[in-house]
Scaffold this active site. Sequence first.
Site, mmCIF file in Angstrom:
data_model
loop_
_atom_site.group_PDB
_atom_site.id
_atom_site.type_symbol
_atom_site.label_atom_id
_atom_site.label_comp_id
_atom_site.label_asym_id
_atom_site.label_seq_id
_atom_site.Cartn_x
_atom_site.Cartn_y
_atom_site.Cartn_z
ATOM 1 N N HIS A 60 36.257 45.268 -31.182
ATOM 2 C CA HIS A 60 36.898 43.977 -31.458
ATOM 3 C C HIS A 60 38.228 43.859 -30.724
ATOM 4 O O HIS A 60 39.274 44.272 -31.234
ATOM 5 C CB HIS A 60 37.106 43.827 -32.961
ATOM 6 C CG HIS A 60 37.446 42.450 -33.400
ATOM 7 N ND1 HIS A 60 37.063 41.928 -34.606
ATOM 8 C CD2 HIS A 60 38.151 41.456 -32.800
ATOM 9 C CE1 HIS A 60 37.514 40.690 -34.725
ATOM 10 N NE2 HIS A 60 38.190 40.389 -33.630
ATOM 11 N N PHE A 63 40.767 39.670 -24.798
ATOM 12 C CA PHE A 63 41.392 39.880 -23.487
ATOM 13 C C PHE A 63 41.835 38.581 -22.813
ATOM 14 O O PHE A 63 42.424 38.599 -21.751
ATOM 15 C CB PHE A 63 40.460 40.684 -22.578
ATOM 16 C CG PHE A 63 40.448 42.158 -22.891
ATOM 17 C CD1 PHE A 63 41.346 42.709 -23.779
ATOM 18 C CD2 PHE A 63 39.528 42.996 -22.272
ATOM 19 C CE1 PHE A 63 41.340 44.073 -24.071
ATOM 20 C CE2 PHE A 63 39.520 44.357 -22.543
ATOM 21 C CZ PHE A 63 40.414 44.899 -23.431
ATOM 22 N N ARG A 64 41.514 37.426 -23.403
ATOM 23 C CA ARG A 64 42.123 36.131 -23.065
ATOM 24 C C ARG A 64 41.805 35.587 -21.677
ATOM 25 O O ARG A 64 42.344 34.533 -21.311
ATOM 26 C CB ARG A 64 43.654 36.206 -23.213
ATOM 27 C CG ARG A 64 44.175 36.731 -24.551
ATOM 28 C CD ARG A 64 43.679 35.912 -25.715
ATOM 29 N NE ARG A 64 44.419 36.230 -26.941
ATOM 30 C CZ ARG A 64 44.006 35.952 -28.160
ATOM 31 N NH1 ARG A 64 42.836 35.330 -28.323
ATOM 32 N NH2 ARG A 64 44.721 36.261 -29.213
ATOM 33 N N ASP A 152 33.898 34.769 -33.102
ATOM 34 C CA ASP A 152 35.126 35.310 -33.681
ATOM 35 C C ASP A 152 36.315 34.393 -33.434
ATOM 36 O O ASP A 152 36.505 33.869 -32.339
ATOM 37 C CB ASP A 152 35.443 36.689 -33.128
ATOM 38 C CG ASP A 152 36.662 37.272 -33.816
ATOM 39 O OD1 ASP A 152 36.596 37.509 -35.020
ATOM 40 O OD2 ASP A 152 37.700 37.437 -33.146
ATOM 41 N N HIS A 179 33.151 36.492 -37.884
ATOM 42 C CA HIS A 179 34.468 36.171 -38.445
ATOM 43 C C HIS A 179 34.183 35.235 -39.609
ATOM 44 O O HIS A 179 33.716 34.117 -39.408
ATOM 45 C CB HIS A 179 35.314 35.486 -37.369
ATOM 46 C CG HIS A 179 36.608 34.908 -37.864
ATOM 47 N ND1 HIS A 179 37.822 35.380 -37.442
ATOM 48 C CD2 HIS A 179 36.874 33.888 -38.718
ATOM 49 C CE1 HIS A 179 38.787 34.684 -38.014
ATOM 50 N NE2 HIS A 179 38.231 33.765 -38.788
ATOM 51 N N HIS A 232 36.795 42.556 -39.329
ATOM 52 C CA HIS A 232 38.088 42.713 -40.024
ATOM 53 C C HIS A 232 38.056 42.390 -41.527
ATOM 54 O O HIS A 232 38.725 41.461 -42.003
ATOM 55 C CB HIS A 232 39.177 41.891 -39.342
ATOM 56 C CG HIS A 232 38.795 40.510 -38.891
ATOM 57 N ND1 HIS A 232 38.186 39.583 -39.705
ATOM 58 C CD2 HIS A 232 38.959 39.895 -37.694
ATOM 59 C CE1 HIS A 232 37.989 38.468 -39.030
ATOM 60 N NE2 HIS A 232 38.447 38.628 -37.807
ATOM 61 N N ASP A 305 41.125 44.537 -33.495
ATOM 62 C CA ASP A 305 41.353 43.092 -33.398
ATOM 63 C C ASP A 305 42.592 42.817 -32.544
ATOM 64 O O ASP A 305 43.434 41.982 -32.885
ATOM 65 C CB ASP A 305 41.481 42.447 -34.775
ATOM 66 C CG ASP A 305 41.432 40.915 -34.721
ATOM 67 O OD1 ASP A 305 41.142 40.359 -33.635
ATOM 68 O OD2 ASP A 305 41.701 40.274 -35.750
ATOM 69 N N PHE A 323 47.775 33.044 -35.184
ATOM 70 C CA PHE A 323 47.394 34.275 -35.853
ATOM 71 C C PHE A 323 47.193 35.393 -34.832
ATOM 72 O O PHE A 323 46.715 35.158 -33.727
ATOM 73 C CB PHE A 323 46.071 34.087 -36.609
ATOM 74 C CG PHE A 323 46.157 33.201 -37.824
ATOM 75 C CD1 PHE A 323 46.649 33.696 -39.020
ATOM 76 C CD2 PHE A 323 45.720 31.890 -37.776
ATOM 77 C CE1 PHE A 323 46.704 32.891 -40.159
ATOM 78 C CE2 PHE A 323 45.761 31.079 -38.907
ATOM 79 C CZ PHE A 323 46.258 31.578 -40.103
#
Length: 428
Positions: A60, A63-64, A152, A179, A232, A305, A323
């Site tokens: 989890h 990496f955007r 997620d 999620h 999570h 995460d 978040f």
Amino acid sequence: MNTLIKNGRIVSHDNELTTVDIWIKEGKIHAIGEAFNAETFEQVIDVKGQLITPGLVDVHVHFREPGFTYKETIETGSQAAARGGFTTVCAMPNLNPVPDTVERFEEVQKIIDRDAVVKVLQYAPMTENLHSETLVDYDGLTQAGAFAFTNDGVGVQTAGTMYLAMKAAAKNNRSIVAHTEDESLLFDGVMHLGKRSEELGLPGIMSATESSQIARDLLLAEETGVHYHVCHVSSKESVRIIREAKQAGINVTCEVCPHHLVLMDEDIPEDNGYWKMNPPLRASDDQKALIEGLLDGTIDCIATDHAPHSHEEKNQSFVDSPFGIVGSEYAFQMIYTHFVKTGVFTLEQVVDWMAIKPAEIFGLNAGRLTIGGPADLAIFDLETEYVVDDQQFLSKSINTPFVGWKLYGDTTVTLVDGKIAWQKKGGK
């Protein structure tokens, strides 16, 4: 290249540390023993009694890239993972554009192939653009290399969509990774609903926001037979219903994050976005349930995460900030320091939760030191204390409340397929 990892220690099944050398040949573990002639090797790394583990596996991370490269890239995110001892990581699809078609997925894969310094497995989304109710092409994305499906960052809001997604994933022998968040129960919450949220004057998030959707999904997983993995887990209610589902024979696994094990909502010192994460830090009885869930097998593995954001985004109030916190570069160290050194967990258990078990859950060729297997290794200094220093991060982002914490178990070398992916300065 023939490489010798010399004078390391590995943890055995009785939790004892055994001194070994590891012979790496052509990217694989060729032999594990003690009698190798170092002069015959092209590269010798003397780790001087430090711990050698299988490369850690993180199922989890965020990496955007593409879309949010000011926060992180596949290159910097994978470097941060290597810095933490991770050799295999699984990247979430909340990108821009979302990799919800074969073409978009393949574009992300090209960046991974070009830039990643560890093994990066890319998730595909469950629905188009994450927020829609329209399923993606499960057959095509599976063939393109998606190892699992997840939305997620967004809970699937309708049971019908989740049911159809589970059927499509099961047909392709892939997992649904969820999620869980019922948005109708959010009420604009930004932290756990409890005494501390009242003290700070911030809207709270009920535990039922998470656990109620898990309960729904568990029944759907039982109906469809899919492997259902919960991201999570944070609340005692979630642990309870997952435990009951496992006892009922439902094919469910789940993960917990280091920050939920180490911190509680009462630890939040002020209204500062660096403490904002989803799910939020919860109460002491939730934290206790998470630890118990790991110890009794209800919770299967530990995942970071890792969620990078810019300083400008996070350095504001809970209400205004996004978040998420980063975690790749100190996750093992956090768990080792706060739970192994204090006798709560054994080192063997932590290696199981952070390497062996996540690989087993998803059928990955990772997480073990086996002859003929990939030479994915992590080496940790368990004796020397160090300080979490955001100026030393390889991630592009520094959004974590753990800066300044003193930890043990700093990574000294990480090898992927026998090649050094990261090495601490001053190492041989």
